[in-house]
Design an enzyme around this catalytic site. Structure first.
Site, PDB file in Angstrom:
ATOM      1  N   ASN A   9       1.344   4.877   3.596  1.00  0.00           N
ATOM      2  CA  ASN A   9       1.884   3.709   4.285  1.00  0.00           C
ATOM      3  C   ASN A   9       2.938   3.034   3.412  1.00  0.00           C
ATOM      4  O   ASN A   9       2.630   2.664   2.292  1.00  0.00           O
ATOM      5  CB  ASN A   9       0.755   2.712   4.593  1.00  0.00           C
ATOM      6  CG  ASN A   9       1.226   1.611   5.517  1.00  0.00           C
ATOM      7  OD1 ASN A   9       2.219   1.756   6.216  1.00  0.00           O
ATOM      8  ND2 ASN A   9       0.533   0.491   5.491  1.00  0.00           N
TER       9      ASN A   9
ATOM     10  N   ASP B 146       0.978  -6.650  -1.366  1.00  0.00           N
ATOM     11  CA  ASP B 146       1.169  -5.247  -1.009  1.00  0.00           C
ATOM     12  C   ASP B 146      -0.014  -4.703  -0.208  1.00  0.00           C
ATOM     13  O   ASP B 146      -1.160  -4.897  -0.579  1.00  0.00           O
ATOM     14  CB  ASP B 146       1.346  -4.391  -2.266  1.00  0.00           C
ATOM     15  CG  ASP B 146       1.696  -2.957  -1.910  1.00  0.00           C
ATOM     16  OD1 ASP B 146       2.665  -2.770  -1.163  1.00  0.00           O
ATOM     17  OD2 ASP B 146       1.000  -2.044  -2.368  1.00  0.00           O
TER      18      ASP B 146
ATOM     19  N   HIS C 244      -0.755   1.527  -8.196  1.00  0.00           N
ATOM     20  CA  HIS C 244      -2.108   0.982  -8.000  1.00  0.00           C
ATOM     21  C   HIS C 244      -3.016   1.612  -9.046  1.00  0.00           C
ATOM     22  O   HIS C 244      -3.155   2.830  -9.086  1.00  0.00           O
ATOM     23  CB  HIS C 244      -2.611   1.321  -6.598  1.00  0.00           C
ATOM     24  CG  HIS C 244      -1.760   0.736  -5.503  1.00  0.00           C
ATOM     25  ND1 HIS C 244      -2.012  -0.488  -4.946  1.00  0.00           N
ATOM     26  CD2 HIS C 244      -0.633   1.199  -4.905  1.00  0.00           C
ATOM     27  CE1 HIS C 244      -1.085  -0.754  -4.026  1.00  0.00           C
ATOM     28  NE2 HIS C 244      -0.233   0.260  -3.990  1.00  0.00           N
TER      29      HIS C 244
ATOM     30  N   ARG D 146      -6.242   0.461  -9.413  1.00  0.00           N
ATOM     31  CA  ARG D 146      -7.586   0.375  -8.803  1.00  0.00           C
ATOM     32  C   ARG D 146      -8.635  -0.291  -9.690  1.00  0.00           C
ATOM     33  O   ARG D 146      -9.832  -0.176  -9.415  1.00  0.00           O
ATOM     34  CB  ARG D 146      -8.097   1.786  -8.443  1.00  0.00           C
ATOM     35  CG  ARG D 146      -7.144   2.620  -7.612  1.00  0.00           C
ATOM     36  CD  ARG D 146      -6.894   2.030  -6.256  1.00  0.00           C
ATOM     37  NE  ARG D 146      -6.169   2.957  -5.399  1.00  0.00           N
ATOM     38  CZ  ARG D 146      -5.420   2.558  -4.380  1.00  0.00           C
ATOM     39  NH1 ARG D 146      -5.270   1.270  -4.094  1.00  0.00           N
ATOM     40  NH2 ARG D 146      -4.801   3.434  -3.632  1.00  0.00           N
TER      41      ARG D 146
ATOM     42  N   ASP E   4       4.681   4.185  -6.151  1.00  0.00           N
ATOM     43  CA  ASP E   4       3.589   3.759  -5.257  1.00  0.00           C
ATOM     44  C   ASP E   4       2.372   4.663  -5.472  1.00  0.00           C
ATOM     45  O   ASP E   4       1.687   5.050  -4.526  1.00  0.00           O
ATOM     46  CB  ASP E   4       4.000   3.742  -3.780  1.00  0.00           C
ATOM     47  CG  ASP E   4       3.020   2.930  -2.923  1.00  0.00           C
ATOM     48  OD1 ASP E   4       2.036   2.383  -3.474  1.00  0.00           O
ATOM     49  OD2 ASP E   4       3.239   2.847  -1.702  1.00  0.00           O
TER      50      ASP E   4
ATOM     51  N   HIS F 205       5.869  -6.056   0.957  1.00  0.00           N
ATOM     52  CA  HIS F 205       5.509  -4.832   1.688  1.00  0.00           C
ATOM     53  C   HIS F 205       5.789  -5.164   3.150  1.00  0.00           C
ATOM     54  O   HIS F 205       5.107  -5.997   3.737  1.00  0.00           O
ATOM     55  CB  HIS F 205       4.025  -4.538   1.445  1.00  0.00           C
ATOM     56  CG  HIS F 205       3.394  -3.561   2.402  1.00  0.00           C
ATOM     57  ND1 HIS F 205       2.727  -2.437   1.977  1.00  0.00           N
ATOM     58  CD2 HIS F 205       3.288  -3.541   3.759  1.00  0.00           C
ATOM     59  CE1 HIS F 205       2.256  -1.772   3.026  1.00  0.00           C
ATOM     60  NE2 HIS F 205       2.574  -2.425   4.121  1.00  0.00           N
TER      61      HIS F 205
END
Lengths: 431, 312
Positions: free
Chosen positions: A281, A155, A65, A67, A308, A182
């Site tokens: 998660n 995801d 990620h 962002r 991740d 996911h």
């Protein structure tokens, strides 16, 4: 401009390279591998002494990620790619849960363009399966593909509807784009904040049953078998998930999957004392799950180790456990964790690690990366797998500090990261 | 002797000696409470703030009176549950209270671990008055105080706790505390309200109330929150009472001199029959008095830590 990497131990199972070799890079392209004469060395040649080190294809991350756009206070493409390079990654695929969501051509193009401008590694965006990741209508998957998305995934917000997932598989098969799932059945995960088990019972926190993941893994495997379309399962964390995938592979289902370092290193005990840095998660699971993940990596059920990488601001972790954000900033610890917890104990060979961190992710996402073939762009990572260091989150190149591995003693330091022939990390220093 | 930590966050973290020390101190406090002039100078010059993110009548009043009986300045802050996520952060609120000179902050919060977060960020002593499903240490201490007062000890006693075990912070604190003092804790409740792997924390888990009650020295009913039924965790209050309700007939399975406890407030005819609530085994009213004594003891012990530091 030439770069000559001298005397390193080169591993690339794809080209059957496993021994001391030199590598010559000319204008960003690998032009020669073997015993290369020093005659080439002149003022225009950058010579890297790799003696005693491993020379690997640049690491490829199938799941991170960045962002950007929307949450630049957590991370942006510049800081995220610099963090990736520091961790030895040369190509990374970023998830679409940005703001706006990467569910259309323009966001995909924004990411690609910004990565070209500010990024120091290759960035491959992943588009959203559904518009706005809302799980209602399919995104314009064809347009996403032509804009440069390498895969599609919702995801973090799994598709509730099995029929929409079925259609996503069928529709995406026209465009030859990887579907990543996911797996989390939200109805049963409910408002859980950590793995349901001994530790959630002790801490009085609402648990997420491992069944929440497994039910959806089973659903996706059934849909992949039914539609005959390949599926990639993201961040596998439980024993039964591994078993279901193993079984599906035996049946010939076109399924691949990944796990992340925290799932083969940590258990839910890491949450003790309400440690929000261990909140992620899918949640950290029990010991039997950790053992099953390692087994799955060994027997090939698990194809990929992904980071991740999920950067968050300090304020999103320094709050009540139930309110804290899920995620671990993982770029800068993934490779050393894999070396320390998989290679050193003998679970995987270096060659197998290269398959899981270079070749397989590249193949699954359809990238022309992850190996050291002559004529390829020179994406190369040079590491010392015996050098020990202590993880210090304050030294992360990421904007984020959220890691449960702070203070861990690990082996496996990145000495060089070379992206398209350009040295980005030199002698452990990010340039 | 002093308490090791500046805070009381849970009984999980206390030693057997510390728990016994608190209970001994509470005994003295109860004498004060029962005297005609309920005022002592123990907390003169100290301030106690109750910071409640969840509704509460009895716990909050109990703390407030405990503070006032010992001459502390006491003030209350209520924060609406709805503003937790969007309002000022807990750390910022805590620091503000801290800077106004609070010596003790008593916090109740719907989220497990909130008192721990607060404690790490303030100089004041933090007392956990209930955090999510995690702990409610002062409730468990008053339960233990009540039992010890009647039975002399917890060692070797069989304690049966019946009801919604999953959501209960009272159970968790009692499990840690009572097992440390040598009691055998048995629990029973609808299997949808038993947390996973509870048997691994040193308690016996039963599926029927009868098995748990056999030869029990102490029987504790837990409050059933009616909204749990709406979430589908059990079919109806009627069925709950039929299988888990405590009435005189079932109580006969326990020892002749068994004590009946309940943290309150009680749903009459759900957890306990009215006859049991008002019967001679019931200590529900005494628990309330003992709650004030235990909280006085804690406020006293936590505020005197500074002055006695180094003596031990």
């Amino acid at each position: 401009m030439r770069v000559l990497i001298k005397g390193g131990y080169v591993i690339d199972p794809k080209t059957n390279t496993d021994g001391v070799n030199d590598i010559l890079i000319e204008d960003g392209i690998i032009t020669e591998i073997g015993n290369i004469s020093d005659e080439l060395v002149d003022l225009n040649c950058d010579v890297i002494d790799a003696k005693g080190k491993y020379v690997l294809p640049g690491l490829v991350d199938a799941h991170c990620h960045l962002r950007d756009p929307g949450f630049e206070y957590k991370e942006d493409i510049e800081s995220g790619t610099r963090s990736a390079a520091a961790g030895g990654f040369t190509s990374i695929a970023c998830m679409p849960n940005t703001n706006p969501v990467a569910d259309n051509e323009s966001v995909i193009r924004y990411i690609i363009n910004k990565a070209k401008q500010d990024g120091v590694v290759n960035v491959y965006p992943i588009g959203a399966i559904s518009k706005g990741q809302k799980g209602e209508e399919l995104s314009e998957i064809g347009e996403l593909k032509f804009a440069g998305a390498v895969a599609i995934s919702d995801d973090g917000k799994p598709l509730k509807s099995a029929s929409l997932m079925k259609r996503a598989l069928e529709y995406s098969s026209m465009f030859d784009i990887t579907v990543i799932s996911h797996c989390e059945e939200m109805d049963i995960a409910d408002e859980g904040v950590m793995n349901e088990g001994y530790w959630s019972t002790i801490m009085g926190l609402k648990g997420i049953p491992s069944a929440a993941e497994e039910i959806m893994v089973a659903r996706e495997l059934i849909l992949a078998e039914y539609t005959k379309v390949p599926i990639h399962i993201a961040h596998v964390s439980t024993e039964l998930s591994v078993d279901l995938i193993r079984h599906a592979k035996k049946r010939g289902v076109k399924v691949t999957c990944e796990t992340c370092p925290h799932y083969f290193v940590l258990t839910d005990e890491a949450c003790a004392g309400f440690n929000t840095y261990a909140k992620v998660n899918p949640p950290l699971r029990a010991k039997k799950d950790v053992e099953a993940i390692i087994e799955g990596l060994k027997d090939g059920t698990i194809d990929v180790i992904a980071t991740d990488h999920a950067p968050h601001h300090e304020d999103e972790k320094n709050i009540e456990f139930s309110l804290a954000a899920n995620g671990i900033a993982g770029f800068e610890t993934a490779f050393p964790l894999a070396v320390t917890y998989l290679v050193k104990p003998g679970h995987l060979t270096m060659s197998q690690l290269v398959e899981k961190m270079c070749i397989n992710p590249s193949k699954i996402l359809g990238l022309n990366k992850g190996s050291l073939e002559i004529g390829r762009n020179a994406d190369i990572t040079i590491v010392d797998i015996d050098e020990e260091f202590v993880v210090d989150v304050k030294k992360f190149k990421s904007k984020a500090r959220n890691s449960p591995f702070n203070g861990f003693k690990l082996k496996g330091t990145v000495y060089y990261t070379i992206v398209n022939g350009k040295v980005v990390v030199r002698e452990k220093v990010l340039l | 002797m002093t308490l090791k930590s500046k805070d009381l966050l849970g009984l999980k973290d206390l030693t057997e000696e510390e728990i016994e020390y608190i209970l001994r101190t509470a005994k003295t406090m109860k004498l004060i409470l029962e005297s005609k002039n309920k005022k002592t100078p123990h907390l003169q010059g100290k301030s106690v703030i109750t910071l409640f993110y969840e509704n509460s009548t009895r716990t909050r009043l109990s703390f407030e009176l405990a503070a006032k009986y010992m001459s502390a300045s006491a003030a209350n802050i209520s924060v609406a549950a709805s503003s937790v996520a969007k309002g000022e952060t807990l750390i910022d609120t805590g620091k503000t209270i801290d800077m106004m000179g609070a010596d003790v902050i008593v916090i109740r919060h719907s989220m497990a671990g909130a008192p721990h977060l607060l404690a790490r960020n303030v100089k004041a002593s933090v007392i956990n008055a209930g955090d999510g499903m995690n702990e409610h240490p002062t409730q468990a201490l008053l339960d233990m105080f009540t039992v010890v007062e009647k039975k002399g000890t917890l060692k070797g006693l069989k304690v049966a706790i019946i009801g919604d075990i999953y959501h209960s912070r009272v159970v968790r604190s009692n499990i840690w505390g009572m097992t440390k003092l040598g009691a055998e804790v048995c629990v029973a409740g609808p299997s949808t309200l038993i947390p996973r792997e509870l048997d691994k924390v040193g308690v016996k888990v039963f599926n029927t109330v009868q098995e748990a009650l056999i030869d029990a020295d102490v029987v504790m009913g837990l409050r059933i929150q009616k909204e749990r039924q709406k979430k589908g965790l059990f079919p109806s209050l009627r069925e709950y009472y039929r299988f888990f309700g405590l009435d005189d007939k079932r109580l006969k399975l326990a020892k002749e001199d068994a004590l009946v406890l309940h943290p309150g407030p009680v749903n009459r005819g759900v957890e306990l029959s009215s006859a049991v609530i008002d019967g001679d085994k019931s200590l529900i009213n005494e628990q309330v008095t003992n709650g004030v004594a235990v909280r006085m003891a804690l406020l006293y012990l936590l505020t005197r830590r500074d002055s006695v530091e180094g003596i031990n």
